[in-house]
Design an enzyme around this catalytic site. Structure first.
Site, mmCIF file in Angstrom:
data_model
loop_
_atom_site.group_PDB
_atom_site.id
_atom_site.type_symbol
_atom_site.label_atom_id
_atom_site.label_comp_id
_atom_site.label_asym_id
_atom_site.label_seq_id
_atom_site.Cartn_x
_atom_site.Cartn_y
_atom_site.Cartn_z
ATOM 1 N N LYS A 1 48.236 19.484 43.466
ATOM 2 C CA LYS A 1 47.083 19.355 42.581
ATOM 3 C C LYS A 1 47.400 18.475 41.362
ATOM 4 O O LYS A 1 48.568 18.164 41.090
ATOM 5 C CB LYS A 1 46.616 20.752 42.153
ATOM 6 C CG LYS A 1 46.054 21.591 43.325
ATOM 7 C CD LYS A 1 45.498 22.930 42.829
ATOM 8 C CE LYS A 1 44.890 23.736 43.969
ATOM 9 N NZ LYS A 1 44.291 25.008 43.481
ATOM 10 N N TYR B 1 35.768 22.213 48.501
ATOM 11 C CA TYR B 1 35.743 23.612 48.070
ATOM 12 C C TYR B 1 34.365 24.250 48.258
ATOM 13 O O TYR B 1 34.035 25.218 47.558
ATOM 14 C CB TYR B 1 36.191 23.715 46.608
ATOM 15 C CG TYR B 1 37.706 23.733 46.430
ATOM 16 C CD1 TYR B 1 38.473 24.759 46.964
ATOM 17 C CD2 TYR B 1 38.365 22.742 45.715
ATOM 18 C CE1 TYR B 1 39.854 24.795 46.804
ATOM 19 C CE2 TYR B 1 39.755 22.767 45.533
ATOM 20 C CZ TYR B 1 40.481 23.807 46.086
ATOM 21 O OH TYR B 1 41.850 23.855 45.911
ATOM 22 N N ASN C 1 47.140 25.430 39.155
ATOM 23 C CA ASN C 1 48.143 26.210 39.885
ATOM 24 C C ASN C 1 48.913 25.405 40.938
ATOM 25 O O ASN C 1 49.347 25.935 41.950
ATOM 26 C CB ASN C 1 47.532 27.498 40.446
ATOM 27 C CG ASN C 1 46.457 27.242 41.478
ATOM 28 O OD1 ASN C 1 46.115 26.112 41.756
ATOM 29 N ND2 ASN C 1 45.930 28.306 42.057
ATOM 30 N N HIS D 1 47.505 23.583 46.740
ATOM 31 C CA HIS D 1 46.540 24.224 47.627
ATOM 32 C C HIS D 1 47.165 24.332 49.002
ATOM 33 O O HIS D 1 47.924 23.448 49.405
ATOM 34 C CB HIS D 1 45.250 23.397 47.741
ATOM 35 C CG HIS D 1 44.419 23.780 48.933
ATOM 36 N ND1 HIS D 1 43.564 24.854 48.928
ATOM 37 C CD2 HIS D 1 44.381 23.286 50.202
ATOM 38 C CE1 HIS D 1 43.023 24.984 50.132
ATOM 39 N NE2 HIS D 1 43.504 24.040 50.925
ATOM 40 N N GLU E 1 39.984 21.458 57.100
ATOM 41 C CA GLU E 1 40.535 20.758 55.930
ATOM 42 C C GLU E 1 41.355 19.533 56.326
ATOM 43 O O GLU E 1 41.317 18.511 55.637
ATOM 44 C CB GLU E 1 41.393 21.732 55.109
ATOM 45 C CG GLU E 1 40.551 22.802 54.432
ATOM 46 C CD GLU E 1 41.366 23.839 53.675
ATOM 47 O OE1 GLU E 1 40.762 24.773 53.130
ATOM 48 O OE2 GLU E 1 42.607 23.704 53.622
#
Ligand code: RTP
Ligand code: MG
Length: 141
Positions: free
Chosen positions: A11, A51, A114, A117, A128
């Site tokens: 990320k 998402y 965070n 993913h 995905e």
């Protein structure tokens, strides 16, 4: 155990911290292979689409805003039990709750920023992976 593929994203926070290589080492040390990879600056519609399962959640706008705040590194990981293995390497969503030695415990700052993913099931992994990589861009061994 089956050989699986899973979609992983480093990320924007971790790309900005210059720790892509350190995170890739975690995958490789655990026996996962990188079989496709590209760096991408997501557009808002691309992040919203990725998402889409979370679009009714209170954190959706913050999540999209964060995911478009800078480039991300997207990769397909392949190996025995790759989906669960990657989730184990990542640690809990909230880095404060992530086990010592996990990617999120070591590189993440908050539940929003965070670091990584990872797909959470075979069905989401398939969707995905196809979202980012046409099958001809994935290297078969
Ligand atoms: P990811 O999808 O990014 O791998 O993370 P995850 O499975 O561990 O967590 P998920 O429930 O799918 O949520 C996706 C991302 O949304 C952010 N989030 N914020 N503020 C909150 O309560 C909250 N909950 C989730 C996190 O950045 C999470 O990675
Ligand atoms: Mg998730």
């Amino acid at each position: 155990m089956a050989v699986e593929r899973t979609l992983s994203i480093v990320k924007p926070d971790a790309v900005a911290k210059n720790v892509i290589g350190k995170i890739y080492s975690r995958f490789e040390d655990a026996g996962l292979r990188i079989v496709a990879a590209r760096m991408v600056q997501l557009s808002r519609p691309e992040a919203e689409g990725f998402y889409a399962v979370h679009k009714e959640r209170p954190f959706f706008n913050d999540l999209v805003e964060f995911m478009i705040s800078g480039p991300v590194m997207v990769q397909v990981l392949e190996g025995e039990n790759a989906i669960a293995k990657n989730r184990e390497l990542m640690g809990a969503t909230d880095p404060k709750k992530a086990e010592k030695g996990t990617i999120r415990a070591d590189f993440a700052d908050s539940i929003d920023a965070n670091a990584v993913h990872g797909s959470d099931a075979p069905e989401t992994a398939a969707v995905e992976i196809a979202y980012f990589f046409p099958s001809m861009q994935i290297c078969v061994r």
